[in-house]
Motif scaffolding. Structure first.
Motif, PDB file in Angstrom:
ATOM      1  N   LEU B  21      47.605  27.906   6.127  1.00  0.00           N
ATOM      2  CA  LEU B  21      46.426  28.152   6.961  1.00  0.00           C
ATOM      3  C   LEU B  21      45.612  26.874   7.076  1.00  0.00           C
ATOM      4  CD1 LEU B  21      45.115  31.586   5.630  1.00  0.00           C
ATOM      5  CD2 LEU B  21      46.583  31.137   7.607  1.00  0.00           C
ATOM      6  N   ASP B  22      45.237  26.538   8.309  1.00  0.00           N
ATOM      7  CA  ASP B  22      44.321  25.412   8.435  1.00  0.00           C
ATOM      8  C   ASP B  22      42.893  25.952   8.425  1.00  0.00           C
ATOM      9  OD1 ASP B  22      43.687  26.395  10.932  1.00  0.00           O
ATOM     10  OD2 ASP B  22      44.953  24.960  12.006  1.00  0.00           O
ATOM     11  N   THR B  23      41.943  25.093   8.662  1.00  0.00           N
ATOM     12  CA  THR B  23      40.541  25.523   8.634  1.00  0.00           C
ATOM     13  C   THR B  23      39.832  25.178   9.938  1.00  0.00           C
ATOM     14  OG1 THR B  23      39.999  23.437   7.526  1.00  0.00           O
ATOM     15  CG2 THR B  23      40.330  25.365   6.117  1.00  0.00           C
ATOM     16  N   GLY B  24      40.626  24.839  10.948  1.00  0.00           N
ATOM     17  CA  GLY B  24      40.030  24.408  12.208  1.00  0.00           C
ATOM     18  C   GLY B  24      39.641  25.564  13.114  1.00  0.00           C
ATOM     19  N   PRO B  25      39.088  25.218  14.277  1.00  0.00           N
ATOM     20  CA  PRO B  25      38.728  26.247  15.258  1.00  0.00           C
ATOM     21  C   PRO B  25      39.975  27.008  15.719  1.00  0.00           C
ATOM     22  CG  PRO B  25      37.780  24.116  15.843  1.00  0.00           C
ATOM     23  CD  PRO B  25      38.751  23.864  14.742  1.00  0.00           C
ATOM     24  N   VAL B  26      39.759  28.214  16.224  1.00  0.00           N
ATOM     25  CA  VAL B  26      40.881  29.057  16.646  1.00  0.00           C
ATOM     26  C   VAL B  26      40.724  29.458  18.104  1.00  0.00           C
ATOM     27  CG1 VAL B  26      41.191  29.979  14.319  1.00  0.00           C
ATOM     28  CG2 VAL B  26      39.755  31.210  15.972  1.00  0.00           C
ATOM     29  N   SER B  27      41.853  29.822  18.699  1.00  0.00           N
ATOM     30  CA  SER B  27      41.870  30.358  20.053  1.00  0.00           C
ATOM     31  C   SER B  27      42.143  31.856  19.967  1.00  0.00           C
ATOM     32  CB  SER B  27      42.978  29.686  20.861  1.00  0.00           C
ATOM     33  OG  SER B  27      43.295  30.480  21.991  1.00  0.00           O
ATOM     34  N   TYR B  28      41.556  32.619  20.890  1.00  0.00           N
ATOM     35  CA  TYR B  28      41.876  34.048  20.976  1.00  0.00           C
ATOM     36  C   TYR B  28      42.736  34.359  22.197  1.00  0.00           C
ATOM     37  CZ  TYR B  28      39.026  35.403  17.026  1.00  0.00           C
ATOM     38  OH  TYR B  28      38.532  35.561  15.765  1.00  0.00           O
ATOM     39  N   GLU B  29      43.428  33.331  22.685  1.00  0.00           N
ATOM     40  CA  GLU B  29      44.314  33.576  23.818  1.00  0.00           C
ATOM     41  C   GLU B  29      45.333  34.668  23.486  1.00  0.00           C
ATOM     42  OE1 GLU B  29      43.364  32.096  26.513  1.00  0.00           O
ATOM     43  OE2 GLU B  29      44.966  32.915  27.779  1.00  0.00           O
ATOM     44  N   ASP B  30      45.705  34.759  22.199  1.00  0.00           N
ATOM     45  CA  ASP B  30      46.670  35.793  21.796  1.00  0.00           C
ATOM     46  C   ASP B  30      46.124  37.206  21.984  1.00  0.00           C
ATOM     47  OD1 ASP B  30      44.939  36.290  19.644  1.00  0.00           O
ATOM     48  OD2 ASP B  30      46.190  35.243  18.182  1.00  0.00           O
ATOM     49  N   SER B  31      44.827  37.327  22.224  1.00  0.00           N
ATOM     50  CA  SER B  31      44.219  38.651  22.364  1.00  0.00           C
ATOM     51  C   SER B  31      43.776  38.961  23.792  1.00  0.00           C
ATOM     52  CB  SER B  31      43.009  38.768  21.432  1.00  0.00           C
ATOM     53  OG  SER B  31      43.413  38.558  20.093  1.00  0.00           O
ATOM     54  N   ILE B  32      43.928  37.992  24.677  1.00  0.00           N
ATOM     55  CA  ILE B  32      43.502  38.236  26.066  1.00  0.00           C
ATOM     56  C   ILE B  32      44.602  37.950  27.092  1.00  0.00           C
ATOM     57  CG2 ILE B  32      41.033  37.964  25.652  1.00  0.00           C
ATOM     58  CD1 ILE B  32      41.221  35.091  26.525  1.00  0.00           C
ATOM     59  N   SER B  33      45.661  37.296  26.661  1.00  0.00           N
ATOM     60  CA  SER B  33      46.721  36.940  27.607  1.00  0.00           C
ATOM     61  C   SER B  33      47.663  38.118  27.836  1.00  0.00           C
ATOM     62  CB  SER B  33      47.512  35.748  27.052  1.00  0.00           C
ATOM     63  OG  SER B  33      48.807  35.704  27.637  1.00  0.00           O
ATOM     64  N   GLU B  34      47.821  38.478  29.108  1.00  0.00           N
ATOM     65  CA  GLU B  34      48.746  39.554  29.460  1.00  0.00           C
ATOM     66  C   GLU B  34      50.182  39.166  29.084  1.00  0.00           C
ATOM     67  OE1 GLU B  34      48.146  42.598  30.750  1.00  0.00           O
ATOM     68  OE2 GLU B  34      50.303  43.045  30.734  1.00  0.00           O
ATOM     69  N   GLU B  35      50.497  37.905  29.296  1.00  0.00           N
ATOM     70  CA  GLU B  35      51.837  37.426  28.984  1.00  0.00           C
ATOM     71  C   GLU B  35      52.106  37.540  27.471  1.00  0.00           C
ATOM     72  OE1 GLU B  35      52.395  33.413  30.196  1.00  0.00           O
ATOM     73  OE2 GLU B  35      54.401  33.274  29.348  1.00  0.00           O
ATOM     74  N   PHE B  36      51.111  37.138  26.689  1.00  0.00           N
ATOM     75  CA  PHE B  36      51.301  37.240  25.240  1.00  0.00           C
ATOM     76  C   PHE B  36      51.430  38.704  24.817  1.00  0.00           C
ATOM     77  CE2 PHE B  36      50.266  37.465  20.784  1.00  0.00           C
ATOM     78  CZ  PHE B  36      50.924  36.375  20.263  1.00  0.00           C
ATOM     79  N   PHE B  37      50.651  39.561  25.456  1.00  0.00           N
ATOM     80  CA  PHE B  37      50.714  40.985  25.113  1.00  0.00           C
ATOM     81  C   PHE B  37      52.121  41.542  25.322  1.00  0.00           C
ATOM     82  CE2 PHE B  37      50.371  45.492  26.265  1.00  0.00           C
ATOM     83  CZ  PHE B  37      49.832  45.979  25.092  1.00  0.00           C
ATOM     84  N   GLN B  38      52.716  41.183  26.433  1.00  0.00           N
ATOM     85  CA  GLN B  38      54.082  41.659  26.696  1.00  0.00           C
ATOM     86  C   GLN B  38      55.063  41.082  25.669  1.00  0.00           C
ATOM     87  OE1 GLN B  38      54.718  44.036  28.692  1.00  0.00           O
ATOM     88  NE2 GLN B  38      52.718  44.113  29.697  1.00  0.00           N
ATOM     89  N   ALA B  39      54.888  39.811  25.335  1.00  0.00           N
ATOM     90  CA  ALA B  39      55.777  39.171  24.363  1.00  0.00           C
ATOM     91  C   ALA B  39      55.618  39.814  22.981  1.00  0.00           C
ATOM     92  CB  ALA B  39      55.470  37.675  24.302  1.00  0.00           C
ATOM     93  N   GLU B  40      54.379  40.145  22.656  1.00  0.00           N
ATOM     94  CA  GLU B  40      54.061  40.766  21.367  1.00  0.00           C
ATOM     95  C   GLU B  40      54.706  42.158  21.262  1.00  0.00           C
ATOM     96  OE1 GLU B  40      49.675  40.569  19.894  1.00  0.00           O
ATOM     97  OE2 GLU B  40      49.879  42.286  21.218  1.00  0.00           O
ATOM     98  N   ARG B  41      54.689  42.877  22.360  1.00  0.00           N
ATOM     99  CA  ARG B  41      55.320  44.208  22.350  1.00  0.00           C
ATOM    100  C   ARG B  41      56.817  44.080  22.066  1.00  0.00           C
ATOM    101  NH1 ARG B  41      53.581  47.865  27.203  1.00  0.00           N
ATOM    102  NH2 ARG B  41      51.995  48.582  25.751  1.00  0.00           N
ATOM    103  N   GLU B  42      57.451  43.106  22.724  1.00  0.00           N
ATOM    104  CA  GLU B  42      58.886  42.902  22.507  1.00  0.00           C
ATOM    105  C   GLU B  42      59.167  42.414  21.089  1.00  0.00           C
ATOM    106  OE1 GLU B  42      61.356  43.692  24.551  1.00  0.00           O
ATOM    107  OE2 GLU B  42      59.863  44.454  25.962  1.00  0.00           O
ATOM    108  N   ALA B  43      58.391  41.436  20.651  1.00  0.00           N
ATOM    109  CA  ALA B  43      58.693  40.757  19.389  1.00  0.00           C
ATOM    110  C   ALA B  43      58.287  41.586  18.175  1.00  0.00           C
ATOM    111  CB  ALA B  43      57.983  39.408  19.342  1.00  0.00           C
ATOM    112  N   ILE B  44      57.231  42.385  18.321  1.00  0.00           N
ATOM    113  CA  ILE B  44      56.681  43.088  17.153  1.00  0.00           C
ATOM    114  C   ILE B  44      56.837  44.601  17.285  1.00  0.00           C
ATOM    115  CG2 ILE B  44      54.587  43.529  15.820  1.00  0.00           C
ATOM    116  CD1 ILE B  44      53.692  40.665  16.597  1.00  0.00           C
TER     117      ILE B  44
END
Lengths: 114, 431
Positions: B21-44
């Protein structure tokens, strides 16, 4: 508060009979709906009525078999559930709704029969 | 002595102890991207064990319930005449109609059945999914594979009374996925004794991970829930345990945090005193609060050496996070709670809170349960609204990097584990 019948509650708690119609409700969903339908003044009036009798009511119900309560005893238990339902609004929120809860609403999908 | 001083350990920050784990700033793109959402459904979600219920929902052979898992499918969980639990895709082998539903095909249902009959043309199925009868069989052709007709089974395993399914055929077995730590520490809890059950459900306008984030840190209570503690924020802050009093264990992909809590009230001797518009008076009256009943039952066998594995002071409960979307909280005062977050779209999820107590022996035990349940839900409603307020703003992308403190290391870890799982799946190298 139109209830005039007697015998709805165990004898030592007959003073609470006027509250039975509104608050002796069997399900959490009904109790929560009732809470939302009331003003904070109305919730306080119910709380103030039952709170002084609550300790004796709990002690009384503990002399009974909780799994074989009479209708009278069950109504008393339901009134105590409603006291719990009104306790946060009266003691902390000062309003019927949870502050900052917006449109949040939980459906009660399952709850115990008693 | 105030709780802040009493529980402080001076152990320093947690996050640097996790080199991944780093300690830097984070992005929440993983929680708002439609593309990531679809990938997450497949992968997880299509290849990870997902909790869908408990064995108490199938008390006898012939009982069943359905789950409508948006984006994954409608499934039927059954206890067949062989006593085994099965999970079936809720589809008829004839022309694909949904087999088990009542009144409204998208509503979940439950019941008892000797077999299921499709509402369309009456094909019948055993509770193991095998087709037992085809109406007007003579009108079909030789191509009809009688022995193979079925509502297809999907993988289904039971652990500690929790029923899990997996939509993948090549995922590792459930116990292997959970790992030794989880299986040992969870199985020593006597779940079967906790049958007095409340279930609450809602739909939340926010990504499922943002919902989980709200329960992954102990920074927010003095602010989101401050008025439960003290209307003065500075006073409320003093009532939340210090950050170094918790225990964290990030055993990828799962997690544990152990949480301190207040001491129980002294055993009741006299009266609680005159009635008052005072929540502390109500807590004393009903002998319960947010952290549980004050009269702890000793007949349940729930307080084994497996509890409080980090050995924290003033331990109250262990909160296990089972990847991807389930929390099981074991409370020392004799109950457990599950929180589950089921994604429906990138911006909505179903949120389910289930609270399990033992059967009460007296009215006062039952009333204490009622107060604990009520407190839990009052808090949860505030959390839910915060999740909606957060997600709507993340989704606007006015800011694109955010900041996590040491108190929020589980959020950092959780999002990393999700992103890593998606990346691994996309690279075709998932373990």
């Amino acid at each position: 508060m139109t209830t005039t019948a007697t015998g709805l509650l165990p004898e030592p708690f007959r003073a609470l009979e006027p509250w039975v119609t509104d608050w002796a409700l069997a399900t959490r969903e009904e109790r929560y709906q009732k809470r939302l339908s009331k003003t904070i003044d109305e919730l306080q009036a119910f709380y103030d009525a039952i709170a002084p009798l609550a300790e004796d009511a709990i002690a009384y119900l503990d002399t009974r078999d909780v799994h074989a309560l009479s209708d009278q005893d069950t109504r008393l238990l339901h009134l105590l559930y409603s006291m719990i339902m009104t306790s946060y609004p009266v003691n902390i929120f000062k309003q019927p709704r949870i502050p900052d809860s917006g449109a949040a609403y939980f459906d009660t999908a399952v709850e115990p029969a008693l | 002595m105030a709780i802040q001083e009493r529980l402080a350990t001076g152990r320093g920050k947690y996050t640097p102890g996790y080199p991944d784990l780093d300690t830097g700033p984070v992005s929440y793109e993983d929680s708002i991207s439609e593309e990531f959402f679809q990938a997450e459904r497949e992968a997880i979600f299509k290849r990870t064990w997902l909790k869908v219920g408990r064995v108490e929902q199938l008390p006898r052979n012939g009982t069943f319930f359905t789950r409508e898992l948006v984006g994954l499918g409608s499934i039927v969980i059954t206890r067949h005449t062989d006593g085994q639990v099965y999970a079936l895709h809720n589809i008829c082998a004839h022309r694909g109609n949904k087999v088990v539903w009542q009144e409204h095909p998208t509503n979940e249902t439950q019941g008892t059945a000797r077999q299921f009959a499709c509402k369309y043309h009456g094909w019948r199925y055993g509770l193991d999914g095998k087709c037992s009868y085809v109406t007007k069989r003579d009108e079909f052709f030789e191509s009809l594979p009688d022995d193979q007709l079925a509502m297809p089974q999907l993988r289904c395993e039971v652990f500690a009374g929790f029923i899990f399914v997996n939509f993948s055929t090549d995922a590792p077995p459930l116990r292997e996925f959970l790992g030794e730590k989880l299986t040992a520490e969870l199985e020593s809890w006597p779940f079967e004794k906790f049958t007095n059950h409340w279930s609450f459900r809602t739909k939340v306008k926010g990504n499922w991970k943002i919902g989980i984030d709200a329960l992954l840190e102990w920074y927010h209570p003095a602010y989101v829930h401050g008025r439960f503690l003290n209307t003065n924020v500075a006073e409320a802050e003093k009532l939340v345990p210090p950050m170094d009093s918790y225990h964290y264990d990030l055993f990828t992909p799962h997690m544990l945090t152990s949480v301190p809590g207040p001491p129980v009230l002294k055993k009741k001797t006299g009266s609680v005193g005159p009635a008052a518009r005072d929540m502390n008076w109500a807590y004393r009256l009903f002998r319960a609060g947010l952290f549980g009943p004050d009269d702890i039952r000793t007949d349940l066998g729930h307080l084994t050496d497996d509890r409080n594995p980090g050995g924290i002071r003033a331990w109250s409960n262990d909160q296990y996070w089972l990847f991807p979307n389930l929390s099981i909280q074991l409370w020392g005062r004799g109950y457990y709670i599950t929180y589950q977050y089921i994604p429906e779209t990138v911006g909505t999820h179903a949120y389910e809170v289930d609270i399990y107590f033992p059967e009460p022996r007296t009215a006062s035990e039952r009333l204490a349960q009622e107060l604990v349940v009520d407190s839990t839900i009052e808090f949860a409603m505030q959390d839910t609204n915060t999740v909606e307020a957060t997600w709507s703003q993340l989704n606007n992308r006015a800011l694109q990097t955010f900041h996590l403190s040491d108190m929020e290391l589980m959020i950092r870890q959780f999002h990393k584990v999700v992103r890593d799982a998606v990346a691994a799946h996309q690279a075709g190298s998932e373990k």
